[in-house]
Design an enzyme around this catalytic site. Structure first.
Site, PDB file in Angstrom:
ATOM      1  CE  LYS A 134      -2.126   2.683   3.009  1.00  0.00           C
ATOM      2  NZ  LYS A 134      -2.553   3.003   4.353  1.00  0.00           N
ATOM      3  CG  ASP A 153      -7.548   3.603   1.563  1.00  0.00           C
ATOM      4  OD1 ASP A 153      -8.346   2.874   0.757  1.00  0.00           O
ATOM      5  OD2 ASP A 153      -7.833   4.872   1.875  1.00  0.00           O
TER       6      ASP A 153
END
Ligand code: SF4
Length: 225
Positions: A134, A153
Site C-alpha cells: 500500500k 486502503d
C-alpha cells in the site's frame, strides 16, 4: 470444467470488467481532481506521511507532519532521530511506537543502501522496513507517477467489496483483482477517486446510496443496513 461452465465463468468475468469500466468512468466524472490528500513536498515526506496514515485520518497526519517536517528534513535526520523524541512527535497518529520504528528503520536503509533517496521501484521500496505494497503504491503512483499497482486502503477495501469487484478480504488479493479488471492507465486515479468516494458517499457506517453515482452498477445499493 465443462465448456458451458467455462464460457459462463468467462462471460461473468467480462461483465464484471465492463461494470468496472463504467464505474471508473463515473468516478472520473464525479472526482476528476481527486488526488492524494497527504500534504508533502518530496518522496521522503510522502513515504513518512503514508507510514503515519495507517489507522489514522489524513487530516490528523497533515497536522502532525506540518511540525514534523520542519524538524526532520532528510532521511539522515530521521535515521539519527532520538526514538523517544520521534515517538512523542507522532504520538497522536496512534500506533506511534511501531510507526517510529518503521520510519527510523526505513530512513536508515535509505541512507545506507539508497544514498539517502527514496527509490522508485516496487522491488526496492518493499525492502524498506515497515513498507508494504500500500505504502509503496502510494509513493510510486503519487510521487513517481508510476502505475505499479492499485492502492488498497480501508476505503478501497470496503467499496470494492460492496461493488463486488472482488470477493477477497486480503488487500494483496483485492489489489490483484482490481489490477485484472482495470487498464493500467486507471490504476492510480481509480484508487484516489474511490478513496474520495469513501469519504463523501460510500462511508463505512452509512453509505448514501440514494445520492451515489455508482448505484446503477452497485449490487449492494440500498442493501447495507
Ligand atoms: S450504491 Fe451504496 S454501497 Fe454502492 S457504492 Fe454507492 S454508496 Fe456504496
Amino acid at each position: 470444467m465443462s465448456s458451458t461452465r467455462a464460457v459462463s465463468k468467462k462471460s461473468s468475468r467480462s461483465s464484471t470488467a465492463d461494470r468496472a469500466g463504467r464505474i471508473a468512468k463515473k468516478l472520473a466524472a464525479s472526482y476528476a481532481d481527486a488526488e492524494c490528500a497527504l500534504v508533502h513536498s518530496s518522496a521522503l515526506e510522502l513515504l513518512v506521511a503514508t507510514i503515519l496514515s495507517a489507522q489514522c485520518t489524513d487530516v490528523r497526519v497533515n497536522l502532525v507532519t506540518k511540525e514534523l517536517f520542519k524538524r526532520y528534513k532528510s532521511a539522515k535526520d530521521f535515521a539519527s532521530s532520538d526514538p523517544k523524541e520521534l515517538e512523542a512527535a507522532i504520538r497522536s497518529t496512534g500506533f506511534f511506537r511501531n510507526k517510529a520504528k518503521s520510519i527510523r528503520g526505513a530512513a536508515k536503509m535509505l541512507v545506507e543502501t539508497f544514498g539517502g533517496e527514496v527509490p522508485s521501484t516496487m522491488e526496492e521500496l518493499l525492502q524498506l522496513p515497515g513498507v508494504a505494497r500500500k505504502t509503496a503504491n502510494v509513493v510510486l503512483g503519487t510521487w513517481f507517477k508510476k502505475a505499479a499497482g492499485v492502492v488498497v486502503d480501508t476505503h478501497v477495501h470496503r467499496i470494492s467489496r460492496r461493488l463486488q469487484l472482488t470477493r477477497e478480504d486480503d488487500p494483496k488479493k483485492i489489489e490483484r483483482d482490481l489490477m485484472a479488471l482495470l487498464p493500467e492507465a486507471e490504476w492510480i486515479n481509480f484508487s484516489h477517486r474511490l478513496i474520495w468516494h469513501g469519504r463523501k458517499i460510500c462511508t463505512a457506517r452509512k453509505p448514501r446510496c440514494g445520492e451515489c453515482p455508482l448505484a446503477e452498477d452497485c449490487p449492494s445499493a440500498g442493501k447495507i443496513a
